[in-house]
Structure formats: C-alpha cells, structure tokens
Design an enzyme around this catalytic site. Structure first.
Site, PDB file in Angstrom:
ATOM      1  N   TYR A 140       0.830  -1.216   0.000  1.00  0.00           N
ATOM      2  CA  TYR A 140       0.000   0.000   0.000  1.00  0.00           C
ATOM      3  C   TYR A 140       0.859   1.258   0.000  1.00  0.00           C
ATOM      4  O   TYR A 140       0.450   2.293  -0.510  1.00  0.00           O
ATOM      5  CB  TYR A 140      -0.898   0.036   1.241  1.00  0.00           C
ATOM      6  CG  TYR A 140      -2.261  -0.574   1.041  1.00  0.00           C
ATOM      7  CD1 TYR A 140      -2.391  -1.918   0.716  1.00  0.00           C
ATOM      8  CD2 TYR A 140      -3.411   0.185   1.195  1.00  0.00           C
ATOM      9  CE1 TYR A 140      -3.635  -2.482   0.543  1.00  0.00           C
ATOM     10  CE2 TYR A 140      -4.662  -0.364   1.024  1.00  0.00           C
ATOM     11  CZ  TYR A 140      -4.779  -1.697   0.702  1.00  0.00           C
ATOM     12  OH  TYR A 140      -6.017  -2.244   0.531  1.00  0.00           O
ATOM     13  N   LYS A 190       2.639 -15.397   2.552  1.00  0.00           N
ATOM     14  CA  LYS A 190       2.780 -16.171   1.317  1.00  0.00           C
ATOM     15  C   LYS A 190       4.269 -16.508   1.199  1.00  0.00           C
ATOM     16  O   LYS A 190       4.950 -16.170   0.223  1.00  0.00           O
ATOM     17  CB  LYS A 190       2.253 -15.339   0.137  1.00  0.00           C
ATOM     18  CG  LYS A 190       2.194 -16.069  -1.186  1.00  0.00           C
ATOM     19  CD  LYS A 190       1.113 -17.133  -1.263  1.00  0.00           C
ATOM     20  CE  LYS A 190       1.247 -17.913  -2.551  1.00  0.00           C
ATOM     21  NZ  LYS A 190       0.376 -19.118  -2.589  1.00  0.00           N
ATOM     22  N   ASP A 222      -3.605 -18.035   0.692  1.00  0.00           N
ATOM     23  CA  ASP A 222      -4.614 -18.726  -0.128  1.00  0.00           C
ATOM     24  C   ASP A 222      -5.334 -19.787   0.708  1.00  0.00           C
ATOM     25  O   ASP A 222      -6.561 -19.922   0.667  1.00  0.00           O
ATOM     26  CB  ASP A 222      -4.000 -19.320  -1.404  1.00  0.00           C
ATOM     27  CG  ASP A 222      -2.698 -20.079  -1.171  1.00  0.00           C
ATOM     28  OD1 ASP A 222      -2.163 -20.033  -0.039  1.00  0.00           O
ATOM     29  OD2 ASP A 222      -2.213 -20.727  -2.122  1.00  0.00           O
ATOM     30  N   ASP A 246      -6.513  -6.652   4.053  1.00  0.00           N
ATOM     31  CA  ASP A 246      -7.632  -5.979   3.380  1.00  0.00           C
ATOM     32  C   ASP A 246      -8.578  -7.020   2.782  1.00  0.00           C
ATOM     33  O   ASP A 246      -9.792  -6.974   2.972  1.00  0.00           O
ATOM     34  CB  ASP A 246      -7.087  -5.057   2.281  1.00  0.00           C
ATOM     35  CG  ASP A 246      -8.199  -4.359   1.523  1.00  0.00           C
ATOM     36  OD1 ASP A 246      -9.104  -3.818   2.185  1.00  0.00           O
ATOM     37  OD2 ASP A 246      -8.171  -4.371   0.279  1.00  0.00           O
ATOM     38  N   ASP A 250     -12.568  -8.495   4.348  1.00  0.00           N
ATOM     39  CA  ASP A 250     -13.873  -8.456   3.656  1.00  0.00           C
ATOM     40  C   ASP A 250     -14.499  -9.846   3.655  1.00  0.00           C
ATOM     41  O   ASP A 250     -15.701 -10.007   3.866  1.00  0.00           O
ATOM     42  CB  ASP A 250     -13.721  -7.991   2.194  1.00  0.00           C
ATOM     43  CG  ASP A 250     -13.910  -6.485   2.044  1.00  0.00           C
ATOM     44  OD1 ASP A 250     -13.507  -5.739   2.960  1.00  0.00           O
ATOM     45  OD2 ASP A 250     -14.447  -6.052   1.006  1.00  0.00           O
TER      46      ASP A 250
HETATM   47  C1  IPM Z   1     -10.436  -0.649   3.802  1.00  0.00           C
HETATM   48  C2  IPM Z   1     -10.651  -0.051   2.451  1.00  0.00           C
HETATM   49  C3  IPM Z   1      -9.442   0.812   2.099  1.00  0.00           C
HETATM   50  C4  IPM Z   1      -8.248  -0.113   2.052  1.00  0.00           C
HETATM   51  C5  IPM Z   1      -9.567   1.638   0.811  1.00  0.00           C
HETATM   52  C6  IPM Z   1     -10.769   2.548   0.849  1.00  0.00           C
HETATM   53  C7  IPM Z   1      -8.332   2.415   0.508  1.00  0.00           C
HETATM   54  O1  IPM Z   1     -10.891  -1.026   1.505  1.00  0.00           O
HETATM   55  O2  IPM Z   1     -10.344   0.106   4.787  1.00  0.00           O
HETATM   56  O3  IPM Z   1     -10.355  -1.868   3.908  1.00  0.00           O
HETATM   57  O4  IPM Z   1      -7.981  -0.735   1.010  1.00  0.00           O
HETATM   58  O5  IPM Z   1      -7.554  -0.209   3.052  1.00  0.00           O
HETATM   59 MN    MN Z   2     -10.957  -3.061   2.324  1.00  0.00          MN
END
Ligand code: IPM
Ligand code: MN
Length: 354
Positions: A140, A190, A222, A246, A250
């Site tokens: 990042y 990884k 993975d 990240d 999710d």
């Molecule tokens: C998160 C979001 C951010 C990230 C974006 C909005 C830059 O997806 O907080 O997980 O990738 O960290």
């Molecule tokens: Mn995110």
C-alpha cells in the site's frame, strides 16, 4: 472534555457517523464521558471543496484529538480524478499521517444473524475472531509507478516491502490481543513465494518465545482464505500484512451476515481512528437505508480502546445485539419475519435499548 474528531467523508458517511454520534451523545451523561465533537472534511467531498482529499486542517485536528470517528470515502463521481487526489488518499493519508499501524477487525457472528451468513449455520454459529492487519506498510505504501514504457511496452508496478521493526510492532500487538482472548494466533503470509513473507514469518517466530502462552501457527494466505470459508471457528486472532488483511477482512466480515455490521479500530501512537469496514456506498447515499451498526460498533471500540470506557462500550454492543434479537433490521440484513427500519429509525431503537 475529550475531543472526538468526526469525519463523515462521502456517500453514506454522513448518515452513519451522525447515527454513531447520536448514540455516543445519549450515553454521555450516564457514564460522564464528557465528549466534545468537531466535524472535518475528507475524501471526495473535501476534494470538491478544497482541491485535496485530505486538507491539512483535518489531519492537524486529528493529531490533537482523543479519537477519530471516520465514515467512508470514495464514489464513482471521482473515478477519473488523478491517482494522488482520489478520495481513498484521505484514509491512506490519515493512516500514514497519524501512524495508525494496527487495524483491528473483529468478526463475531451473533445468534440472531446466523441465518444471514452465506455459510451454513452450523459452520458460523459461535464464530468470534479478530483480524489484526498491518496498516501503514507493505504494498500500500511502497514505491509505485503508474506507467513506464520500455521498448514500446507499457507497464506499472507496486513495491511490497516490510522491515523487521514494522513486523515486530504489529506482531506484538497481535500476541497481546490473543492473550486477552483465547490465546491462539494465526500468522498469514505467502512465504512459499514472497521474500517479504519469509521475513514476516522469521520475525513472528523470533517473537514467539516471549509469548509462549499463546499458541502460534502459520498459514499461507490462499489456504487461509479457504479455511475462513470451510471452518471459520478455528480462528481466534489472525495477524497479517496490509494487502492480505484488506482482502481477508472483507471475506471474514461477510461471514457475519453483512459487511454493514463490522467495525474496526486503527490503533496509532498519537491517536486512534475508528471506522466501519464497508465503503461509502454512493448508490444508497441519502436514502436513509444504510446500516449504521458498523459505525455504531466502531464507536463502542472507540470508547474501549481510546477512552478506556469498557462499561459504556459494552452498553452499546449489548444494545445493538438486543435490537437485532428483537427482530429489527436494516435492508441489507432484513429477512422474513423481521422488521425493516431506516438508518434513523434503527438508531432510535438502539438508543432506546442503551
Ligand atoms: C479498507 C478499504 C481501504 C483499504 C480503501 C478505501 C483504501 O478497503 O479500509 O479496507 O484498502 O484499506
Ligand atoms: Mn478493504
């Protein structure tokens, strides 16, 4: 007074942060919290007003705050803005500028929502895990190139790099987090392919002796993604780098029924920032249908970690759980036999149950 900087951002950000502030305000007296709120711009909204997604005034205000409550940034409106001025730069700039090195993303599957999970109820009932994501390093924040042309071929690149101190800092926090829970830590990398991952694994192993009361294991990313889908109950604390964290967070979030429910804390040395893990959802902005619970639960984390108000934090969490148990839902988690409410209305139900 304790100063909370509120950054609504874009899209549904305004609605969800205002819901969380209402919840905090209604707890203030009972717990003598003495909160004062100050709102600042960031994201696409700030870009439109000031030509930058993160005005200096916003970053400076955060530096002196007891805590920051953040909504969400981004939206299709700013898709064509040049990379360094995109709304997402606001949250990345805050993370870097405030040194928010650790992102805690808890996923707890509530009994009332077991049927909302895309996974089978017997797999998800009782899931209670935390992802500890490194937040100010890795790919990042490595060097990158948007476009480079060699021999007529265009390419772009992003550099992943981690130093030993960066890995040590996040790993210690993850071990300490595990110690306060079920004492199990899974480090995700990884290492079969990436040099950064091999350094990551070496560094985690070198710290393990100091935390011999915590059970440590390693998974490739993975495999971890697969394990989260087949047996999420095996996890207590997961520690990983910025990009893997990240993606995995999710995936883990949706196991709990909706990403709209999931809070996060980004811990720093100067101050800490609290935000739901979902985005700005421009398609539903201004319609009073967004789920405010991720932000309200982030406010609970703010009380816990920045203000050390554990009782007040638990009061919010219990009120959210009770609201769900009583059958109230926002559109994202609504199912047969439950009552669908708008953002404002469900916030009132939560406040009534504090
Ligand atoms: C998160 C979001 C951010 C990230 C974006 C909005 C830059 O997806 O907080 O997980 O990738 O960290
Ligand atoms: Mn995110």
């Amino acid at each position: 007074m304790r100063k909370i900087i509120v950054i609504p951002g874009d899209g549904i950000g305004t609605e969800i942060t205002s819901a969380a502030v209402d919840v905090l305000k209604s707890l203030d007296k009972k717990f003598s919290l003495e909160l004062e709120f100050e709102t600042h711009d960031a994201g696409g909204t700030a870009y439109d007003k000031f030509g930058t997604p993160l005005p200096d005034s916003t970053l400076d205000a955060c530096k002196t705050a007891d805590a920051v409550l953040f909504g969400a940034v981004g939206g299709t409106k700013w898709d064509n803005v040049e990379a360094k001025l995109r709304p997402e730069k606001a949250i990345l700039g805050l993370r870097k500028g405030l040194g928010l090195y650790a992102n805690l993303r808890p996923v707890k599957v509530l009994d009332a929502l077991v049927d909302n999970s895309p996974l089978k109820p017997n797999l998800v009932g009782g899931v209670d895990l935390v992802i500890v994501r490194e937040l100010v390093g890795g790919i990042y924040f490595g060097e990158r190139c948007e476009s480079e042309i060699n021999d007529g071929v265009e390419r772009a690149w992003d550099l992943e790099n981690y130093s030993v101190p960066e890995v040590e800092r996040i790993t210690k926090l993850a071990f300490e987090t595990a110690r306060l829970r079920r004492s199990k830590l899974t480090s995700v990398d990884k290492a079969n392919v990436l040099a950064t991952s091999r350094l990551w694994r070496r560094t985690v192993n070198a710290l393990a002796d100091r935390f011999s009361d915590v059970e440590l294991n390693h998974l490739y990313v993975d495999n971890c993604a697969m394990q989260l889908a087949v047996n999420p109950k095996q996890f207590d604390v997961i520690v990983t780098g910025n990009l893997f964290g990240d993606i995995l967070s999710d995936e883990a979030a949706v196991i709990g029924g909706s990403i709209g429910l999931m809070p996060s804390a980004s811990i720093g040395e100067l101050t800490s920032l609290y935000e739901p893990i979902h985005g700005s959802a421009p398609d539903i902005a201004g319609k009073n249908i967004a789920n405010p619970m991720g932000t309200i639960l982030s406010a609970a984390m703010l009380l816990r970690y920045s203000l050390h108000e554990e009782d007040a934090a638990r009061t919010i969490e219990a009120a959210v759980e009770k609201t769900l148990a009583d059958g109230f839902r926002t559109a994202d988690i609504c199912s047969e036999g439950t009552t669908k409410l708008g953002t404002v209305e469900i916030t009132k139900e939560i406040i009534n149950r504090l």
